[in-house]
Design an enzyme around this catalytic site. Sequence first.
Site, PDB file in Angstrom:
ATOM      1  N   GLU A 441      18.229  -3.346 -10.713  1.00 49.19           N
ATOM      2  CA  GLU A 441      18.241  -1.831 -11.052  1.00 49.19           C
ATOM      3  C   GLU A 441      16.773  -1.792 -12.022  1.00 49.19           C
ATOM      4  OE1 GLU A 441      19.763   0.511 -11.114  1.00 49.19           O
ATOM      5  OE2 GLU A 441      21.427  -0.474 -10.375  1.00 49.19           O
TER       6      GLU A 441
HETATM    7  C1  LIG Z   1      22.740  -9.950  -6.943  1.00 48.00           C
HETATM    8  C2  LIG Z   1      22.030  -8.749  -6.596  1.00 48.00           C
HETATM    9  C3  LIG Z   1      22.644  -7.770  -6.589  1.00 48.00           C
HETATM   10  C4  LIG Z   1      21.840  -6.410  -5.989  1.00 48.00           C
HETATM   11  N1  LIG Z   1      22.376  -5.372  -6.123  1.00 48.00           N
HETATM   12  C5  LIG Z   1      21.725  -4.259  -5.584  1.00 48.00           C
HETATM   13  C6  LIG Z   1      22.629  -3.084  -5.109  1.00 48.00           C
HETATM   14  O1  LIG Z   1      23.789  -2.744  -5.285  1.00 48.00           O
HETATM   15  N2  LIG Z   1      21.784  -1.894  -4.583  1.00 48.00           N
HETATM   16  C7  LIG Z   1      20.417  -2.108  -4.220  1.00 48.00           C
HETATM   17  O2  LIG Z   1      20.004  -1.045  -3.533  1.00 48.00           O
HETATM   18  N3  LIG Z   1      19.933  -3.199  -4.477  1.00 48.00           N
HETATM   19  C8  LIG Z   1      20.372  -4.225  -5.030  1.00 48.00           C
HETATM   20  N4  LIG Z   1      19.600  -5.606  -5.564  1.00 48.00           N
HETATM   21  C9  LIG Z   1      18.181  -5.534  -5.141  1.00 48.00           C
HETATM   22  C10 LIG Z   1      17.542  -5.259  -6.316  1.00 48.00           C
HETATM   23  O3  LIG Z   1      17.644  -4.161  -7.156  1.00 48.00           O
HETATM   24  C11 LIG Z   1      16.274  -5.925  -6.018  1.00 48.00           C
HETATM   25  O4  LIG Z   1      16.233  -7.382  -5.687  1.00 48.00           O
HETATM   26  C12 LIG Z   1      15.027  -5.445  -7.044  1.00 48.00           C
HETATM   27  O5  LIG Z   1      14.914  -4.163  -7.248  1.00 48.00           O
HETATM   28  C13 LIG Z   1      13.659  -6.271  -6.798  1.00 48.00           C
HETATM   29  O6  LIG Z   1      13.303  -5.936  -5.521  1.00 48.00           O
HETATM   30  P1  LIG Z   1      12.738  -7.382  -4.776  1.00 48.00           P
HETATM   31  O7  LIG Z   1      13.787  -8.341  -4.856  1.00 48.00           O
HETATM   32  O8  LIG Z   1      12.501  -6.941  -3.318  1.00 48.00           O
HETATM   33  O9  LIG Z   1      11.595  -7.710  -5.503  1.00 48.00           O
HETATM   34  P2  LIG Z   1       9.900  -7.178  -5.082  1.00 48.00           P
HETATM   35  O10 LIG Z   1       9.872  -5.522  -5.019  1.00 48.00           O
HETATM   36  O11 LIG Z   1       9.439  -8.083  -3.993  1.00 48.00           O
HETATM   37  O12 LIG Z   1       9.524  -7.592  -6.437  1.00 48.00           O
HETATM   38  C14 LIG Z   1       8.958  -9.050  -6.642  1.00 48.00           C
HETATM   39  C15 LIG Z   1       8.303  -9.061  -8.103  1.00 48.00           C
HETATM   40  O13 LIG Z   1       7.209  -8.129  -7.992  1.00 48.00           O
HETATM   41  C16 LIG Z   1       7.438  -7.613  -9.191  1.00 48.00           C
HETATM   42  N5  LIG Z   1       6.467  -5.990  -8.828  1.00 48.00           N
HETATM   43  C17 LIG Z   1       6.770  -5.394  -7.630  1.00 48.00           C
HETATM   44  N6  LIG Z   1       5.984  -4.335  -7.710  1.00 48.00           N
HETATM   45  C18 LIG Z   1       5.212  -4.240  -8.654  1.00 48.00           C
HETATM   46  C19 LIG Z   1       4.429  -3.418  -9.068  1.00 48.00           C
HETATM   47  N7  LIG Z   1       3.935  -2.343  -8.614  1.00 48.00           N
HETATM   48  N8  LIG Z   1       3.769  -3.806 -10.365  1.00 48.00           N
HETATM   49  C20 LIG Z   1       4.230  -5.049 -11.026  1.00 48.00           C
HETATM   50  N9  LIG Z   1       4.939  -5.938 -10.564  1.00 48.00           N
HETATM   51  C21 LIG Z   1       5.574  -5.557  -9.570  1.00 48.00           C
HETATM   52  C22 LIG Z   1       8.603  -7.184  -9.376  1.00 48.00           C
HETATM   53  O14 LIG Z   1       8.900  -6.870 -11.089  1.00 48.00           O
HETATM   54  C23 LIG Z   1       9.278  -8.704  -9.082  1.00 48.00           C
HETATM   55  O15 LIG Z   1       9.291  -9.300 -10.278  1.00 48.00           O
HETATM   56  C24 LIG Z   1      20.341  -6.606  -5.852  1.00 48.00           C
HETATM   57  C25 LIG Z   1      20.000  -7.929  -5.826  1.00 48.00           C
HETATM   58  C26 LIG Z   1      20.526  -8.886  -6.247  1.00 48.00           C
HETATM   59  C27 LIG Z   1      20.123 -10.259  -6.228  1.00 48.00           C
END
Ligand SMILES: Cc1cc2nc3c(=O)[nH]c(=O)nc-3n(C[C@H](O)[C@H](O)[C@H](O)COP(=O)(O)OP(=O)(O)OC[C@H]3O[C@@H](n4cnc5c(N)ncnc54)[C@H](O)[C@@H]3O)c2cc1C
Length: 598
Positions: A441
């Site tokens: 989220e």
């Molecule tokens: C168990 C689980 C359930 C989930 N359920 C859902 C779901 O139901 N529906 C859905 O759509 N998604 C879901 N997700 C996905 C989840 O919302 C994403 O993992 C999350 O939004 C982060 O995206 P990412 O993992 O690609 O990390 P990335 O976007 O690659 O980010 C990696 C890190 O970089 C930081 N970061 C990225 N961009 C910036 C920026 N511009 N400035 C500063 N910091 C930054 C982030 O804070 C993070 O710490 C789920 C994930 C898990 C693990």
Amino acid sequence: MTIYRAPIQDTLFVLNDVLGYQRYSNLPGFSDATPDVLEAILAEGAKLAENVMHPLNRVGDMEGCVRHGDGSVTTPKGFREAFDQYREGGWMGLAAPAEFGGQGLPYTVHTAVSEYMVSANMALMMYPGLTQGAIAAIITHGTDEQRATWLPKLVEGAWTGTMNLTEPHCGTDLGLLRSKAVPNGDGTYRISGQKIFISAGEHDMSDNIVHLVLARIEGAPEGVKGISLFIVPKLKLDASGNPGQRNTVSCGSIEEKMGIHGNSTCVMNYDEAEGTLLGEANGGLKAMFTMMNEARLGVGLQGLSLSEIAYQNAVSYAKDRLQGRSLSGAKAPDKKADPIIVHPDIRRSLMTMKAFNEAGRALALWTAIKSDVAHRAGDDKDRQAADDYTGLLTPVVKGVLTDKGFDHAVMAQQVFGGHGYIEEHGMSQFVRDARIAMIYEGANGIQALDLVGRKLAQNGGRAVQAFFKEVAEFCEENRADEKLAPFTKALKKGLNDLQAATMWLVQNAMAKPDNAGAASTDYMHLFGLVALGYMWAQMARAAGVKLAEGANGAASFYDNKLVTARFFMERIMPETATRLARISSGADTLMALPAEAF
Ligand SMILES: Cc1cc2nc3c(=O)[nH]c(=O)nc-3n(C[C@H](O)[C@H](O)[C@H](O)COP(=O)(O)OP(=O)(O)OC[C@H]3O[C@@H](n4cnc5c(N)ncnc54)[C@H](O)[C@@H]3O)c2cc1C
């Protein structure tokens, strides 16, 4: 086996005596939730949480979900039956509009009960939790036909909902998403693409699954401006509106993950699946935010819920485990050692968790009341002011409550020593489950950026100024009250630090945006400290009033509130000064090293 008791007395104290819940009886739904009804709902919800959901928490963790060769997913033993009871009890539609089969009660009541159920079994409660978000999005952005088609079954819990944003190369940065939608010419679209990490994407607990999917309509602009939201059911509906033919959406695999094993986290493949547009073309992000704001408050609650159950188990263990003697002389001389609750360092952990949980509950319920006012008040000005608050507080509730939820799960585990690290006592599960709430989220770093980069400046800072004014007025109004002085003085000092940090951002972040990014997490926590401190100051005032009235045999409950309030102000609130110092050090050192130096 872990223990759990829903903190009903505490919820009632916050709602009735601190936040003046009955003051809102002029709002739709509130008059139905009279004090007696509220108490009865909390008691019923507590029973379901304690007796049905909590015993399944460990089962879910041990068994996890299983995907079969045909793409179907079986949830852990007992989950279906527990969800049946949730559905039959009408819990899904507690706060949903009556016209779609809901009970129309306040979202605040839903929030209060959800805290108990999520404490009892977070993985199980994610199935209905995501459905709530889908309901909110369809109510706000759906056409009359879409509302009539999807809402009654979702509100009943016969069907569940999901939220499909994430793709392998596209997490935080939704502008990168590739899933595409091609119009069929009859108002429907063919949706293709792969979504990952989709919670509750496939399971065996409902008759249909309604996926809300972000995709780009062919020819739409690049970036977030070209994203649309679609309703894509697992089973297409027949002419009578019943689930019929299978849609071309399937679960390709489920993730092996650190925690919440009872919730299926799915890779979802869309292969020209049939869907309809929800909201405006290219307006998908706006529609998705309706769902995400609701979900963010729900995820914040997960942090509180896990902190609460972890705390309860730590307290029980600390009263039982005999190790060492009290520094001030034996407290259990008849035994070979004293229970570890006599040790100040164990008390430090227990009091930290207790002080956070009680204020966190108040903050979550206060935000829920604001959300109710924002949606239900008749007066435009009241609605706008409450909406300002909800927007401002949402990243704080999400980010601070989940960061602390994880910290406290670890803290509670530490109280168990080595026995917390092995699986037998269940403390490891709380740590593993709590971790995800900081990530999904919108990871907490993104919540902090939302607060600093968007919410502070919105409408010329109207929301944050209103918050500052309210807290300052509270301190001023109670300045002459000597009994409240320890609370109002500490709160005022915290508020001064928060205002100084805000001013520093105004002066230093415009010209140099890295200063905002470097400050954001500290600022979010500084804001959280002041918001929680404000809750404690109000709780202290309410407890004082109750004690002055005679307290009806509950004097120790209110005395304990005053002690815990003092602990918060003495031991937790001073952290505002550290946060301010970090914020005003700026981004220079943080950003100085070249990437190769790491
Ligand atoms: C168990 C689980 C359930 C989930 N359920 C859902 C779901 O139901 N529906 C859905 O759509 N998604 C879901 N997700 C996905 C989840 O919302 C994403 O993992 C999350 O939004 C982060 O995206 P990412 O993992 O690609 O990390 P990335 O976007 O690659 O980010 C990696 C890190 O970089 C930081 N970061 C990225 N961009 C910036 C920026 N511009 N400035 C500063 N910091 C930054 C982030 O804070 C993070 O710490 C789920 C994930 C898990 C693990």
